[in-house]
Every structure is written in structure tokens, then in C-alpha cells.
Write a protein that holds these residues in place. Structure first.
Motif, short mmCIF file in Angstrom:
data_model
loop_
_atom_site.label_atom_id
_atom_site.label_comp_id
_atom_site.label_asym_id
_atom_site.label_seq_id
_atom_site.Cartn_x
_atom_site.Cartn_y
_atom_site.Cartn_z
N ILE A 60 17.92 -9.33 -3.95
CA ILE A 60 19.24 -9.59 -4.51
C ILE A 60 19.72 -8.33 -5.22
N GLY A 61 20.97 -8.00 -5.04
CA GLY A 61 21.57 -6.89 -5.76
C GLY A 61 23.04 -7.18 -5.92
N GLY A 62 23.66 -6.56 -6.89
CA GLY A 62 25.09 -6.79 -7.03
C GLY A 62 25.68 -6.18 -8.26
N VAL A 63 27.00 -6.32 -8.35
CA VAL A 63 27.75 -5.81 -9.50
C VAL A 63 28.73 -6.89 -9.95
N SER A 64 29.20 -6.75 -11.18
CA SER A 64 30.22 -7.65 -11.72
C SER A 64 31.20 -6.82 -12.53
N ALA A 65 32.42 -7.29 -12.55
CA ALA A 65 33.46 -6.60 -13.31
C ALA A 65 34.23 -7.64 -14.12
N GLY A 66 34.53 -7.30 -15.33
CA GLY A 66 35.22 -8.20 -16.24
C GLY A 66 34.65 -8.01 -17.62
N LEU A 67 34.47 -9.10 -18.33
CA LEU A 67 33.86 -9.04 -19.65
C LEU A 67 32.38 -9.37 -19.51
N THR A 68 31.55 -8.34 -19.54
CA THR A 68 30.11 -8.51 -19.46
C THR A 68 29.48 -7.71 -20.58
N LEU A 126 17.62 -16.50 -19.84
CA LEU A 126 17.06 -16.02 -21.10
C LEU A 126 17.66 -14.66 -21.43
N GLY A 127 18.01 -14.45 -22.69
CA GLY A 127 18.52 -13.16 -23.10
C GLY A 127 19.68 -13.30 -24.07
N LEU A 128 20.39 -12.22 -24.24
CA LEU A 128 21.57 -12.18 -25.09
C LEU A 128 22.69 -11.61 -24.24
N GLN A 129 23.56 -12.50 -23.74
CA GLN A 129 24.60 -12.05 -22.84
C GLN A 129 25.81 -12.96 -22.91
N PHE A 130 26.98 -12.35 -22.81
CA PHE A 130 28.24 -13.07 -22.64
C PHE A 130 28.89 -12.50 -21.40
N ASP A 131 29.38 -13.36 -20.52
CA ASP A 131 30.10 -12.85 -19.36
C ASP A 131 31.23 -13.78 -18.96
N PHE A 132 32.30 -13.17 -18.54
CA PHE A 132 33.43 -13.83 -17.90
C PHE A 132 33.89 -12.82 -16.88
N ASP A 133 33.40 -12.97 -15.65
CA ASP A 133 33.60 -11.89 -14.69
C ASP A 133 33.64 -12.38 -13.26
N LEU A 134 33.99 -11.44 -12.39
CA LEU A 134 33.95 -11.65 -10.95
C LEU A 134 32.69 -10.94 -10.48
N SER A 135 31.78 -11.70 -9.90
CA SER A 135 30.50 -11.14 -9.47
C SER A 135 30.41 -11.10 -7.96
N GLY A 136 29.74 -10.08 -7.47
CA GLY A 136 29.40 -9.97 -6.07
C GLY A 136 27.91 -9.80 -5.96
N MET A 137 27.27 -10.62 -5.12
CA MET A 137 25.83 -10.57 -4.99
C MET A 137 25.47 -10.40 -3.51
#
Length: 144
Positions: A60-68, A126-137
Motif C-alpha cells: 500500500i502506498g499513497g498521498v493525501s491532501a487537505g488538513l492532515t 493508534l497515534g495522534l492525528q487529525f485529518d480531513f482530506d482527499l486520499s489516494g491509495m
């Protein structure tokens, strides 16, 4: 006349057989990936597809753009629907999503690729993360 009727019957049967939709199946999947980012995120990991009694490891690999913001480890299980062969799981999946992980949390996602395979996944993050984004995987089966 009998030959014409026989040909017409054969043509009708062939036409009916060819017009039946191909039978799609469902496989079981497990994804484990890590995601981190600051506005733009990246994710990498691996998984396994169980389909027709066989196991297929994949990357699996990918990127996301937005609020991450932050980073997390995610372990998801679920179904890969609308599959005709194992390689149908390969491709680019996109999803618009939102999530928050502070320590441990739940995550659910549904994605689709160009071959029509629909992944319906849920599990632990698990972790410390906030996201609101468009992801591609991107998913690709590993050579065994």
C-alpha cells in the motif's frame, strides 16, 4: 428448415449465455499502514487478500491532501467486493475522509478503484492525528 431452426436455437442460447453478467465474488482483506503528514500526508504499508482459498500479500502506498496533522498506525479488516480475479484488487483507490486519533480510536472507510472493486474496511487507529482530506491509495499485489 430444420437447419435454420437449429442455427437459430444455437444463436439464441449463445446470446443468452453471453449476456449473463459475470459472477463477482468477495474477498477478505487486512490492511496495516502508517500515515503521517503536515497538510500533505503520506501513507505506506502492507496487507493481505484472502480470495478463493488463496492468500495474496500486497503493498500500500499513497498521498493525501487537505488538513492532515500528525501520524498514526492503522489496522483495518473488511471485504473486497465485486472481484472476478485476485488482481482486481490492484489499482488506485480514492476517498474523502475525516478522522481523529488521540491514542486509540476506530476508523471506517469505503473506497473504490477503476475496476469497480469496493473496499469496505474498519478497525483500530493508534497515534495522534487529525485529518480531513482527499486520499489516494495505491494497492499492488506482491510477487510471491
Amino acid at each position: 428448415m430444420a437447419r435454420c431452426l437449429t442455427r437459430l436455437t444455437i444463436a439464441t442460447l449463445l446470446s443468452a449465455a453471453l449476456s449473463l453478467p459475470a459472477h463477482a465474488e468477495t474477498g477478505k482483506v487486512r490492511f496495516k499502514f502508517f500515515k503521517a503528514g503536515w497538510f500533505i500526508g503520506a501513507q505506506a504499508g502492507s496487507g493481505i487478500l484472502s480470495f478463493r482459498g488463496e492468500m495474496y500479500p500486497f503493498r500500500i502506498g499513497g498521498v493525501s491532501a487537505g488538513l492532515t496533522f500528525g501520524g498514526s498506525s492503522t489496522d483495518l479488516v473488511g471485504a473486497a467486493q465485486n472481484m472476478h480475479q485476485a488482481s482486481d484488487i490492484e489499482g488506485i483507490y480514492t476517498a474523502l475522509g475525516a478522522g481523529l486519533a488521540v491514542g486509540a480510536g476506530r476508523r471506517a472507510i469505503q473506497m473504490r478503484n477503476a475496476k469497480g472493486v469496493v473496499l469496505t474496511l474498519e478497525g483500530e487507529q493508534l497515534g495522534l492525528q487529525f485529518d480531513f482530506d482527499l486520499s489516494g491509495m495505491s494497492v499492488s499485489i506482491q510477487n510471491q
